[in-house]
Design an enzyme around this catalytic site. Structure first.
Site, mmCIF file in Angstrom:
data_model
loop_
_atom_site.group_PDB
_atom_site.id
_atom_site.type_symbol
_atom_site.label_atom_id
_atom_site.label_comp_id
_atom_site.label_asym_id
_atom_site.label_seq_id
_atom_site.Cartn_x
_atom_site.Cartn_y
_atom_site.Cartn_z
ATOM 1 N N GLU A 121 7.197 -54.627 27.265
ATOM 2 C CA GLU A 121 7.157 -53.466 28.169
ATOM 3 C C GLU A 121 7.545 -53.874 29.582
ATOM 4 O O GLU A 121 8.214 -53.126 30.296
ATOM 5 C CB GLU A 121 5.755 -52.833 28.164
ATOM 6 C CG GLU A 121 5.338 -52.242 26.831
ATOM 7 C CD GLU A 121 6.188 -51.051 26.442
ATOM 8 O OE1 GLU A 121 7.382 -51.272 26.102
ATOM 9 O OE2 GLU A 121 5.685 -49.925 26.446
ATOM 10 N N THR A 175 11.170 -44.618 31.161
ATOM 11 C CA THR A 175 9.835 -44.906 31.695
ATOM 12 C C THR A 175 9.955 -45.492 33.103
ATOM 13 O O THR A 175 9.173 -45.170 33.995
ATOM 14 C CB THR A 175 9.104 -45.882 30.757
ATOM 15 O OG1 THR A 175 9.092 -45.308 29.453
ATOM 16 C CG2 THR A 175 7.686 -46.138 31.204
HETATM 17 N N1 LIG Z 1 13.247 -52.458 20.573
HETATM 18 C C1 LIG Z 1 13.455 -51.480 21.462
HETATM 19 N N2 LIG Z 1 13.176 -50.204 21.120
HETATM 20 C C2 LIG Z 1 13.405 -49.203 22.000
HETATM 21 N N3 LIG Z 1 13.894 -49.369 23.231
HETATM 22 C C3 LIG Z 1 14.171 -50.621 23.625
HETATM 23 C C4 LIG Z 1 13.954 -51.727 22.774
HETATM 24 N N4 LIG Z 1 14.301 -52.849 23.432
HETATM 25 C C5 LIG Z 1 14.737 -52.464 24.641
HETATM 26 N N5 LIG Z 1 14.670 -51.115 24.769
HETATM 27 C C6 LIG Z 1 15.053 -50.340 25.963
HETATM 28 O O1 LIG Z 1 13.874 -49.737 26.483
HETATM 29 C C7 LIG Z 1 14.178 -48.469 27.031
HETATM 30 C C8 LIG Z 1 13.277 -47.450 26.335
HETATM 31 O O2 LIG Z 1 11.978 -47.712 26.682
HETATM 32 P P1 LIG Z 1 11.148 -46.642 27.497
HETATM 33 O O3 LIG Z 1 11.980 -46.093 28.627
HETATM 34 O O4 LIG Z 1 9.847 -47.271 27.813
HETATM 35 O O5 LIG Z 1 11.016 -45.477 26.440
HETATM 36 P P2 LIG Z 1 9.879 -45.183 25.440
HETATM 37 O O6 LIG Z 1 8.993 -44.263 26.166
HETATM 38 O O7 LIG Z 1 10.514 -44.472 24.317
HETATM 39 O O8 LIG Z 1 9.288 -46.498 25.083
HETATM 40 C C9 LIG Z 1 15.621 -48.186 26.741
HETATM 41 O O9 LIG Z 1 16.345 -48.525 27.916
HETATM 42 C C10 LIG Z 1 15.976 -49.174 25.644
HETATM 43 O O10 LIG Z 1 17.315 -49.594 25.666
HETATM 44 N N1 LIG Z 2 1.484 -45.527 31.115
HETATM 45 C C1 LIG Z 2 2.921 -45.544 30.963
HETATM 46 C C2 LIG Z 2 3.243 -45.124 29.561
HETATM 47 C C3 LIG Z 2 4.712 -45.009 29.258
HETATM 48 O O1 LIG Z 2 4.855 -44.553 27.920
HETATM 49 P P1 LIG Z 2 6.283 -44.335 27.269
HETATM 50 O O2 LIG Z 2 5.995 -43.926 25.862
HETATM 51 O O3 LIG Z 2 6.948 -43.266 28.047
HETATM 52 O O4 LIG Z 2 6.999 -45.654 27.364
HETATM 53 C C4 LIG Z 2 3.515 -44.554 31.960
HETATM 54 O O5 LIG Z 2 3.025 -43.434 32.002
HETATM 55 O O6 LIG Z 2 4.431 -44.926 32.697
#
Ligand SMILES: Nc1ncnc2c1ncn2[C@@H]1O[C@H](COP(=O)(O)OP(=O)(O)O)[C@@H](O)[C@H]1O
Ligand SMILES: N[C@@H](CCOP(=O)(O)O)C(=O)O
Length: 295
Positions: free
Chosen positions: A120, A168
């Site tokens: 993360e 995020t």
């Molecule tokens: N294994 C993975 N699965 C999903 N997203 C990934 C992964 N590895 C890297 N990423 C990157 O993380 C971002 C998505 O994560 P995030 O924005 O936190 O969305 P979510 O809320 O769906 O987790 C995208 O930019 C994606 O390319």
């Molecule tokens: N606490 C984080 C949780 C993000 O969750 P995601 O599923 O959107 O990756 C935030 O609120 O930023």
């Protein structure tokens, strides 16, 4: 070869920003691992075209590095990235369970939480563990600097995912830097109500405790149609509605008998503002499952 299924998760639940999370029954990521001299990653499935296969950029690469467990890793995405349903966390949690077993690292699920959270940090800039904790432990989780508290829960929910993308990282950029004492007092009361509701499996208490006046109002501005969808879900019987994680997913808590109507009301409301969406009728469920050893 080892196969692990790790579920989508919904973090925050309104009043528990960066603290609360739940595991959902569906959707889920499937991760397969085999020992290899160096880590390689392939990604298929929902939104795979937006996910890097470079181990330095994928959450599972960070987990493999943290466990010192190089592997050939195949990810089949069920959880679309940038959804608010813990897509990056689902892969990271699955990889943590799979690689821990593959290399006999002997870490408990609790000990895997900070390891999966390394992923993360890679994608959102902070190692917030409120998605990886429920993905690993299941049920409802409370993450603080002191550790993780978990309770099994079985609350029906509808997770509605519009066909828009909110990262995020961007959604963390709109989080206010301070809050008034009145808002803090309200948030503590709502969070406590929600936690009691989870431990009693009471959708009314959980829904009532989801209200948040600090972070959620800033994030709803990033989601076209949010107010309309929320109203539609409440009219159809939802006991509480809020942004799922950082959005754009929207989470409605409900009683089982209202679930179908709420799902269709949310999809229709998004449709009315020209946004396609899909609704998962699911429930707070178990965490990552080690499926098989096919070797
Ligand atoms: N294994 C993975 N699965 C999903 N997203 C990934 C992964 N590895 C890297 N990423 C990157 O993380 C971002 C998505 O994560 P995030 O924005 O936190 O969305 P979510 O809320 O769906 O987790 C995208 O930019 C994606 O390319
Ligand atoms: N606490 C984080 C949780 C993000 O969750 P995601 O599923 O959107 O990756 C935030 O609120 O930023």
């Amino acid at each position: 070869m080892l196969t692990v299924r790790a579920p989508a998760t919904s973090a925050n639940l309104g009043s528990g920003f960066d603290v609360f999370g739940v595991a959902l029954g569906t959707p889920a990521d499937i991760v397969r691992v085999e020992r290899a001299p160096e880590t390689t990653i392939t990604v298929t499935g929902a939104g795979s075209e937006y996910i890097p296969e470079d181990p330095e950029k994928n959450t599972v690469g960070a987990v493999a590095k943290a466990l010192n467990a190089p592997a050939r890793i195949r990810i089949d995405k069920g959880v679309r990235p940038s959804s608010g349903l813990g897509s990056s966390a689902a892969s990271a949690a699955a990889a943590a369970v799979a690689l821990n077993a593959l290399y006999d690292r002997g870490r408990s699920r609790e000990e895997l939480v900070p390891i999966a959270a390394e992923g993360e940090a890679l994608v959102s800039g902070e190692a917030h563990a409120d998605n990886v904790a429920p993905a690993l432990l299941g049920g409802f989780t409370v993450v603080t600097d002191e550790g993780v508290t978990q309770v099994d829960a079985s609350i029906p929910v509808v997770a509605c995912l519009p066909d828009i993308s909110v990262s995020t990282r961007d959604a963390r950029g709109v989080v206010p830097e301070s809050a008034t004492m009145d808002d803090i007092v309200d948030t503590v009361g709502n969070a406590a109500t929600l936690a009691v509701g989870m431990s009693r499996n009471d959708p009314d208490l959980v829904g009532r405790g989801m209200v948040d006046a600090v972070v959620t109002p800033e994030r709803t501005k990033l989601i076209d149609g949010y107010d309309r969808v929320r109203e539609a879900a409440l009219e159809a019987g939802a006991t509480g509605v809020t942004v799922s994680g950082a959005g754009p997913g929207i989470l409605a808590v409900c009683r089982r008998q209202d679930q179908r109507e709420i799902a269709s009301a949310m999809v229709d409301a998004f449709d009315a503002v020209g946004v396609e969406s899909r609704a998962y009728q699911t429930a707070v469920s178990e965490g990552a499952m080690l499926y098989s050893d096919g070797s």
